[in-house]
Write a protein that holds these residues in place. Structure first.
Motif, PDB file in Angstrom:
ATOM      1  N   GLY A   1     -14.982   3.974  -3.915  1.00 42.63           N
ATOM      2  CA  GLY A   1     -14.071   4.838  -5.178  1.00 42.63           C
ATOM      3  C   GLY A   1     -14.213   5.927  -3.519  1.00 42.63           C
ATOM      4  O   GLY A   1     -12.893   6.471  -3.812  1.00 42.63           O
ATOM      5  N   ALA A   2     -15.021   6.114  -3.489  1.00 43.44           N
ATOM      6  CA  ALA A   2     -15.329   7.940  -2.833  1.00 43.44           C
ATOM      7  C   ALA A   2     -14.677   7.807  -1.663  1.00 43.44           C
ATOM      8  O   ALA A   2     -13.916   8.885  -1.297  1.00 43.44           O
ATOM      9  N   ILE A   3     -15.114   7.023  -0.643  1.00 41.69           N
ATOM     10  CA  ILE A   3     -14.043   6.514   0.488  1.00 41.69           C
ATOM     11  C   ILE A   3     -12.629   6.659   0.023  1.00 41.69           C
ATOM     12  O   ILE A   3     -11.997   7.531   1.147  1.00 41.69           O
TER      13      ILE A   3
ATOM     14  N   ILE B   1      -1.606   7.795  -0.476  1.00 41.75           N
ATOM     15  CA  ILE B   1      -1.432   6.191  -0.581  1.00 41.75           C
ATOM     16  C   ILE B   1      -2.818   6.005  -1.773  1.00 41.75           C
ATOM     17  O   ILE B   1      -4.122   6.413  -1.437  1.00 41.75           O
ATOM     18  N   PRO B   2      -1.927   5.563  -2.198  1.00 32.90           N
ATOM     19  CA  PRO B   2      -2.849   5.413  -3.968  1.00 32.90           C
ATOM     20  C   PRO B   2      -4.316   4.238  -3.279  1.00 32.90           C
ATOM     21  O   PRO B   2      -4.419   3.921  -2.345  1.00 32.90           O
ATOM     22  N   THR B   3      -5.077   4.585  -4.315  1.00 33.06           N
ATOM     23  CA  THR B   3      -6.627   4.570  -3.866  1.00 33.06           C
ATOM     24  C   THR B   3      -6.847   2.998  -4.013  1.00 33.06           C
ATOM     25  O   THR B   3      -7.774   2.632  -3.676  1.00 33.06           O
ATOM     26  N   LEU B   4      -6.365   2.516  -5.169  1.00 32.03           N
ATOM     27  CA  LEU B   4      -6.518   0.683  -5.325  1.00 32.03           C
ATOM     28  C   LEU B   4      -6.454   0.192  -4.118  1.00 32.03           C
ATOM     29  O   LEU B   4      -7.087  -0.211  -4.076  1.00 32.03           O
ATOM     30  N   PRO B   5      -5.378   0.341  -3.295  1.00 33.16           N
ATOM     31  CA  PRO B   5      -5.396  -0.561  -2.491  1.00 33.16           C
ATOM     32  C   PRO B   5      -6.445  -0.197  -1.057  1.00 33.16           C
ATOM     33  O   PRO B   5      -6.539  -0.695  -0.469  1.00 33.16           O
ATOM     34  N   LEU B   6      -6.666   0.528  -1.347  1.00 39.04           N
ATOM     35  CA  LEU B   6      -7.447   1.633  -0.212  1.00 39.04           C
ATOM     36  C   LEU B   6      -8.480   1.143  -0.233  1.00 39.04           C
ATOM     37  O   LEU B   6      -9.357   0.875   0.036  1.00 39.04           O
ATOM     38  N   VAL B   7      -9.134   1.080  -1.260  1.00 35.79           N
ATOM     39  CA  VAL B   7     -10.922   0.440  -1.881  1.00 35.79           C
ATOM     40  C   VAL B   7     -10.456  -0.902  -1.770  1.00 35.79           C
ATOM     41  O   VAL B   7     -11.319  -1.263  -0.931  1.00 35.79           O
ATOM     42  N   VAL B   8      -9.369  -1.572  -1.652  1.00 30.83           N
ATOM     43  CA  VAL B   8      -9.345  -3.401  -1.131  1.00 30.83           C
ATOM     44  C   VAL B   8      -9.678  -2.978   0.547  1.00 30.83           C
ATOM     45  O   VAL B   8     -10.303  -3.927   0.647  1.00 30.83           O
ATOM     46  N   ILE B   9      -9.120  -2.611   1.004  1.00 27.06           N
ATOM     47  CA  ILE B   9      -9.151  -2.788   2.485  1.00 27.06           C
ATOM     48  C   ILE B   9     -10.212  -2.146   2.983  1.00 27.06           C
ATOM     49  O   ILE B   9     -10.775  -2.400   3.638  1.00 27.06           O
ATOM     50  N   ILE B  10     -10.870  -0.875   2.160  1.00 29.36           N
ATOM     51  CA  ILE B  10     -12.140  -0.575   2.869  1.00 29.36           C
ATOM     52  C   ILE B  10     -13.323  -1.685   2.282  1.00 29.36           C
ATOM     53  O   ILE B  10     -14.049  -1.909   3.387  1.00 29.36           O
TER      54      ILE B  10
END
Length: 449
Positions: free
Chosen positions: A134-136, A146-155
């Motif tokens: 989540g911090a990344i 970019i919204p963080t939740l989609p980023l969390v999934v991608i990361i």
């Protein structure tokens, strides 16, 4: 994984001398250049130190400096010998026994001990991995809207893919240099022009308070500095290194020479010093900027990035983001892999990052599951820095019983032979367990005050 390899050879019937085949000990002895000699020595301990300054650590140290000012600076010189002693003990267990910590517990202790230890580790590591992911995402969000939740999934997908089908060395090559941006806190601390008399006083004369906020912050600092995942990771990496060298039998891996242990100690000390230096200056920079400006309740990545304002002004968010991204991408694989190592050792499943997925399905399955569960934690929508801080608190609560187990193992002659702890190492190791236990007890006793 995530390390510069140290080549070691131990006396065996087929290899009677550590110097017989150009082992690291001989190369270090022959090298005249002090810098090159140090680079030869540095190995898993240095990466352990780098991963210790993960997003949870940065968030915790920022919160401590913002909320309490310079009051917790004294914890840096206190924890340095403690964390170095604990990590050296874990490295020595792996080197001497030829097994990871979980495998040692399986062989020499009742089953309930190993199940208890693994349960604590899985809880701590999964929460930590989730909040670090989540911090990344929060750091990337500072760079691009970019919204963080989609980023969390991608990361999460990227990290698991690299661990299972890619090369963990790629993670190191790509992200280890980003962690150097954490040194920006050193410059920011000086540019903020703090009252150096107060800084020195807070560093060497401990401020002890017994209110809930102070004790909780103290426990969080200890929990993110002397973290459960590092115990298992350090020991397992010694075994992984031996396997990399082709030492597939336990007999080939058992034992350690005085010189090998000394090299491992230097390696660990260097890694812990690196971690501690960053730890100290993150608190100092945050105290000199955020706390001095009255921003004592930091919850978001944007607010945390303001600790770097004296250095970089408008680009503070960029430097902060780079540090968080680099440390996060280094730490998350360490967290999930250490859980997989320990569980596979406990149940005698095939494991190792050099194994193909088909050869170690349980090992890689555990990595994927831990990452997925960690991903779900981010859907609770807890503010990034708040989540990182409370992850450190959880680590602080779960670490003491694991420290007790490690101290018992490292003093067990059936496991360690004549390589049990020295008096000083025992003092530092047991002190770590006692201090963290008292901090946890104090937090619970003062809850609600």
């Amino acid at each position: 994984m995530l390390q510069w390899r140290r080549r070691r050879k131990r006396p065996t019937p087929s290899n009677p001398s550590p110097k017989a085949d150009g082992a690291l000990e001989s190369r270090v002895e022959r090298e005249r250049n002090p810098l090159k000699r140090l680079l030869l020595i540095l190995g898993p301990g240095l990466i352990t130190g780098a991963s210790d300054d993960d997003p949870s650590g940065i968030g915790t140290y920022t919160t401590a400096g913002a909320s309490l000012g310079f009051a917790t600076l004294w914890t840096a010189p206190l924890t340095l010998p403690l964390m170095a002693a604990v990590q050296f003990i874990c490295a020595k267990i792996g080197m001497v026994s030829g097994m990871g910590l979980a495998a040692v517990l399986r062989k020499h202790y009742p089953r309930w001990v190993i199940y208890f230890a693994i349960s604590l580790l899985l809880i701590a590591n999964t929460i930590n991995a989730g909040t670090d992911i989540g911090a990344i995402a929060a750091a990337l969000n500072l760079l691009a809207p970019i919204p963080t939740l989609p980023l969390v999934v991608i990361i999460s997908i990227v990290i698991v893919t690299l661990q299972i089908w890619g090369s963990s060395k790629l993670i190191v090559r790509t992200f280890k240099w980003l962690t150097l941006s954490l040194f920006a806190y050193i410059v920011a601390a000086f540019l903020a022009r703090p009252h150096w008399g107060e800084v020195l006083k807070s560093t060497f004369l401990p401020t002890i308070r017994f209110d809930h906020q102070y004790l909780t912050t103290l426990l969080a600092i200890l929990g993110t500095t002397i973290s459960p995942y590092l115990f298992f990771w350090q020991a397992s990496q010694e075994v992984e290194e031996e396997l990399q060298m082709g030492r597939t039998t336990l007999a080939e891996r058992e034992g350690a020479t005085d010189r090998e242990l000394r090299i491992a100690e230097i390696d660990v000390d260097a890694g812990m010093f690196f971690a501690n230096l960053v730890f100290y200056f993150v608190i100092l920079a945050s105290a000199a900027t955020l706390h001095a400006a009255g921003k004592t309740n930091v919850q978001t990545a944007t607010e945390a990035a303001q600790a770097l304002q004296p250095l970089s002004g408008r680009v503070a968010s960029i430097l902060f983001s780079l540090g968080l991204i680099g440390s996060g991408f280094l730490a998350v694989p360490v967290l999930t892999t250490s859980s997989a190592y320990a569980t596979c050792e406990a149940f005698q499943w095939p494991f190792g990052l050099d194994e193909k997925p088909r050869g170690a399905p349980g090992f890689y399955g555990l990595i994927a599951i831990a990452t997925f569960v960690g991903l779900l934690i981010n859907f609770l929508r807890i503010p990034a820095v708040t989540a990182l801080f409370w992850t450190a608190v959880v680590n602080g609560v779960l670490a003491p019983p694991l420290l007790v187990i490690i101290m018992l193992v490292s003093n067990n002659k059936k496991v360690m032979g004549n390589r049990t702890n020295s008096r000083l190492t025992n003092i530092l190791g047991w002190a770590s367990a006692a201090i963290m236990s008292l901090a946890a007890l104090g937090m619970f006793v003062t809850w609600g005050q």
